[in-house]
Scaffold this active site. Structure first.
Site, PDB file in Angstrom:
ATOM      1  N   ASP A   1      32.954  36.323  33.911  1.00 51.97           N
ATOM      2  CA  ASP A   1      32.025  37.129  33.312  1.00 51.97           C
ATOM      3  C   ASP A   1      32.571  37.602  31.955  1.00 51.97           C
ATOM      4  O   ASP A   1      31.950  37.693  30.984  1.00 51.97           O
ATOM      5  CB  ASP A   1      31.684  38.068  34.038  1.00 51.97           C
ATOM      6  CG  ASP A   1      30.405  37.712  35.178  1.00 51.97           C
ATOM      7  OD1 ASP A   1      30.372  38.391  36.154  1.00 51.97           O
ATOM      8  OD2 ASP A   1      30.252  36.497  34.864  1.00 51.97           O
TER       9      ASP A   1
ATOM     10  N   LEU B   1      19.660  43.035  30.219  1.00 54.32           N
ATOM     11  CA  LEU B   1      20.174  44.141  29.081  1.00 54.32           C
ATOM     12  C   LEU B   1      21.482  44.028  28.322  1.00 54.32           C
ATOM     13  O   LEU B   1      22.186  43.135  28.564  1.00 54.32           O
ATOM     14  CB  LEU B   1      20.768  45.337  30.386  1.00 54.32           C
ATOM     15  CG  LEU B   1      19.588  46.058  31.283  1.00 54.32           C
ATOM     16  CD1 LEU B   1      20.413  46.871  32.119  1.00 54.32           C
ATOM     17  CD2 LEU B   1      18.595  46.748  30.429  1.00 54.32           C
TER      18      LEU B   1
ATOM     19  N   LYS C   1      25.252  49.260  38.419  1.00 52.41           N
ATOM     20  CA  LYS C   1      24.771  48.047  37.928  1.00 52.41           C
ATOM     21  C   LYS C   1      25.201  46.876  39.134  1.00 52.41           C
ATOM     22  O   LYS C   1      26.376  46.447  39.073  1.00 52.41           O
ATOM     23  CB  LYS C   1      25.275  47.594  36.705  1.00 52.41           C
ATOM     24  CG  LYS C   1      24.819  46.205  35.929  1.00 52.41           C
ATOM     25  CD  LYS C   1      25.422  45.813  34.762  1.00 52.41           C
ATOM     26  CE  LYS C   1      24.856  44.462  34.102  1.00 52.41           C
ATOM     27  NZ  LYS C   1      25.194  43.474  35.050  1.00 52.41           N
TER      28      LYS C   1
ATOM     29  N   GLU D   1      18.023  43.447  42.989  1.00 49.57           N
ATOM     30  CA  GLU D   1      18.975  42.434  43.005  1.00 49.57           C
ATOM     31  C   GLU D   1      19.340  42.061  44.410  1.00 49.57           C
ATOM     32  O   GLU D   1      19.369  42.873  45.373  1.00 49.57           O
ATOM     33  CB  GLU D   1      20.083  42.656  42.304  1.00 49.57           C
ATOM     34  CG  GLU D   1      20.005  43.018  40.982  1.00 49.57           C
ATOM     35  CD  GLU D   1      21.150  42.501  40.122  1.00 49.57           C
ATOM     36  OE1 GLU D   1      22.222  41.633  40.442  1.00 49.57           O
ATOM     37  OE2 GLU D   1      21.177  42.608  38.918  1.00 49.57           O
TER      38      GLU D   1
ATOM     39  N   CYS E   1      68.120  29.963  49.301  1.00 49.63           N
ATOM     40  CA  CYS E   1      67.710  31.376  48.741  1.00 49.63           C
ATOM     41  C   CYS E   1      68.174  31.456  47.130  1.00 49.63           C
ATOM     42  O   CYS E   1      68.946  31.095  46.997  1.00 49.63           O
ATOM     43  CB  CYS E   1      68.447  32.562  49.428  1.00 49.63           C
ATOM     44  SG  CYS E   1      68.351  34.147  48.533  1.00 49.63           S
TER      45      CYS E   1
ATOM     46  N   CYS F   1      72.892  38.373  51.951  1.00 45.08           N
ATOM     47  CA  CYS F   1      72.211  38.229  50.784  1.00 45.08           C
ATOM     48  C   CYS F   1      72.031  39.714  50.026  1.00 45.08           C
ATOM     49  O   CYS F   1      71.444  40.654  50.560  1.00 45.08           O
ATOM     50  CB  CYS F   1      70.927  37.733  51.108  1.00 45.08           C
ATOM     51  SG  CYS F   1      69.762  37.541  49.783  1.00 45.08           S
TER      52      CYS F   1
END
Length: 515
Positions: A71, A121, A153, A215, A451, A475
């Site tokens: 959108d 709108l 809305k 809606e 890793c 580690c």
């Protein structure tokens, strides 16, 4: 709307190639037009390119229920076309996307002509634009303060319900604003839509005609349930509640629609005759609608002045994530119906109302690469490295991809244009890829078998979705996270022991274990 010939022809040839061609043509036209604004031919070429790609997206969104653009990206294109036409009014034509409300109905449904147009709108995004809207309204009415009806809305599918003598007789989608699809049978399966008004079919006070507009949407909870069912059936999941609602309502078989939990929320009325329908204020119309058995937003209110409009916008924005349905902004309408009539309409929208939209929560950007992070328990997590993009009120450069299975399920490749979602304080995530825009040099991500921090073997255990480093506290990445966890508020609550200090202590081999 008649589907343009270039759309119907290109649809047969495949959508991906079409969109890439339209996009490439638009980018060239934009560069040429920007290089010489006085060149009328280049301005005309840009207008043609914008109209063509917007109509294509309209068709995908409103007719096929298969949107090919976010959108927020569509709004940018639409605004660019509007501004181009404003600068060059001689280029404005009646068939421009800016002059109509939607797209054409599918041929499989019969059509219904709306008794009065269902216009869309105009959208505003900035505070200054809302203040300018209020100023235009005050000047148009010759008054110092205007009363507004304000409401969320909804992010759903607009429909019109027509009642004759209190009984539901037809229901239609917005379509192109003048002609919609007849989805009456499907709408009758939506339990929040009254089949008759509360005044009763034989009550003298029933309107002889009442058109209720609102809606159809899918509540967030119902959307999650539907996608869970889709996963269990190994079927395609819906991208968002709006798409799920639209796809469910526009089924040719009403029995399919009946299995989907849809909700209808009313936001106003169209034509009406008799029945004591209020004729003075929109807020009273909404009360009347609620009394007839329709659901309306609890957050509907009445305010005065631009400062109150902006305060309402902020309030709803703070409530947004807690609402049971999706919204993408708020709507401001002049409350006085006589004043609405005085202000009137422009080609595709009323002058007396406007939508104030929130910053986009989903945007499109480029996936530059995928990094792998190592957590406290050794889990390797792929993290998207993104071309910086502003979404949900913040600039985002990284987003989680969760795990290897999620990357494969979403069909994400390095180099893709990806949809990034950020809502509130939620960690940004990659929702999916726009496969139609995939470049030829896009490449698959492969989870490392070592890793990336300590080079120990990385393994995926049976029945697990994650890959883990086998290095343990050897580690450094796991050691750092273990120490931070040990020092956290839920652990020993050691003040001042943060990320930077732990990094320094571990990198200098001054700390080897939390103990």
């Amino acid at each position: 709307m008649v589907i343009p010939e270039y759309i119907s022809k290109q649809e047969k040839g495949g959508f991906a190639g079409t969109l890439k061609n339209y996009q490439a043509s638009l980018e060239i036209a934009q560069k040429l037009a920007a290089s010489d604004p006085s060149n009328s031919q280049w301005q005309r070429d840009l207008l043609v390119s914008l109209k063509r790609i917007i109509e294509w997206h309209n068709y995908r969104y409103s007719v096929l229920d298969a949107p090919s653009i976010l959108d927020s990206e569509y709004d940018k294109l639409f605004l660019e076309l509007q501004q181009l036409e404003q600068r060059n009014p001689q280029l404005l034509t009646p068939d421009s996307p800016t002059q109509r409300a939607g797209a054409a109905p599918l041929k499989e449904f019969s059509q219904i002509t709306h008794r009065s147009p269902m216009l869309s709108l105009n959208n505003e995004f900035e505070i200054a634009a809302v203040e300018a809207f209020d100023r235009r309204i005050r000047e148009g009415l010759g008054t110092d303060v205007v009363e507004y009806a304000v409401e969320p809305k909804f992010d759903g599918l607009a429909v019109s319900l027509c009642y004759e003598n209190g009984l539901l007789v037809t229901g239609a989608t917005r379509g192109d604003g003048h002609i919609g699809e007849d989805v009456t049978l499907n709408l009758r399966t939506v339990k929040s839509i009254p089949l008759h008004l509360r005044t009763g079919a034989h009550n003298d006070h029933s309107p002889t005609l009442l058109e209720v507009r609102g809606e159809v949407l899918m509540l967030k909870e119902d959307f999650e349930k539907l996608n869970r069912q889709q996963r269990e059936k190994k079927e395609k999941e819906f991208v968002n509640p709006r798409n799920a609602a639209a796809g469910s309502l526009r089924q040719l078989d009403p029995n399919v629609t009946a299995t989907r939990r849809l909700t209808f929320l009313a936001y106003g009325i169209g034509v009406h005759e008799g029945g004591g329908v209020p004729r003075d204020k929109h807020s009273k119309v909404m009360e009347y609608i609620a009394n007839q058995g329709f659901s309306i937003a609890n957050e509907c209110s009445v305010v005065s002045g631009s400062a109150a409009l902006l305060s309402y916008f902020q309030k709803i924005g703070e409530l947004r994530e807690r609402l049971p349905y999706d919204i993408d902004g708020v709507v401001y309408k002049v409350n006085n119906l006589v004043q609405q009539g005085k202000l009137g309409f422009i080609s595709r929208a009323p002058r007396f109302a406007v939508a104030h939209k929130f910053p986009a929560q989903e945007v499109l950007t480029e996936l530059l690469g995928i990094n792998v992070q190592v957590g406290r328990t050794g889990v390797l997590t792929p993290v998207a490295r993104l071309k910086p993009i502003f979404v949900g009120g913040a600039t985002v450069t990284h987003a989680t991809l969760h795990n290897e299975d999620e990357i494969n399920r979403k069909d994400v490749m390095i180099g893709d244009s990806v949809i990034v979602r950020r809502a509130g304080d939620v960690i940004p995530e990659v929702v999916g890829a726009e496969v139609e825009l995939r470049p030829s040099n896009a490449r698959r991500f492969i989870m490392p078998n070592q890793c990336p921090v300590c080079s120990a073997s990385a393994m995926r255990m049976p029945n697990e979705t994650v890959v883990r480093c086998t290095g343990g506290l050897f580690c450094p990445a796991q050691r750092k996270q273990a120490i931070l966890h040990f020092a956290s508020r839920g652990g020993m609550d050691i003040e001042g022991l943060g990320d930077k200090l732990v990094d320094q202590l571990v990198d200098s081999n001054l700390i080897r274990t939390p103990a």
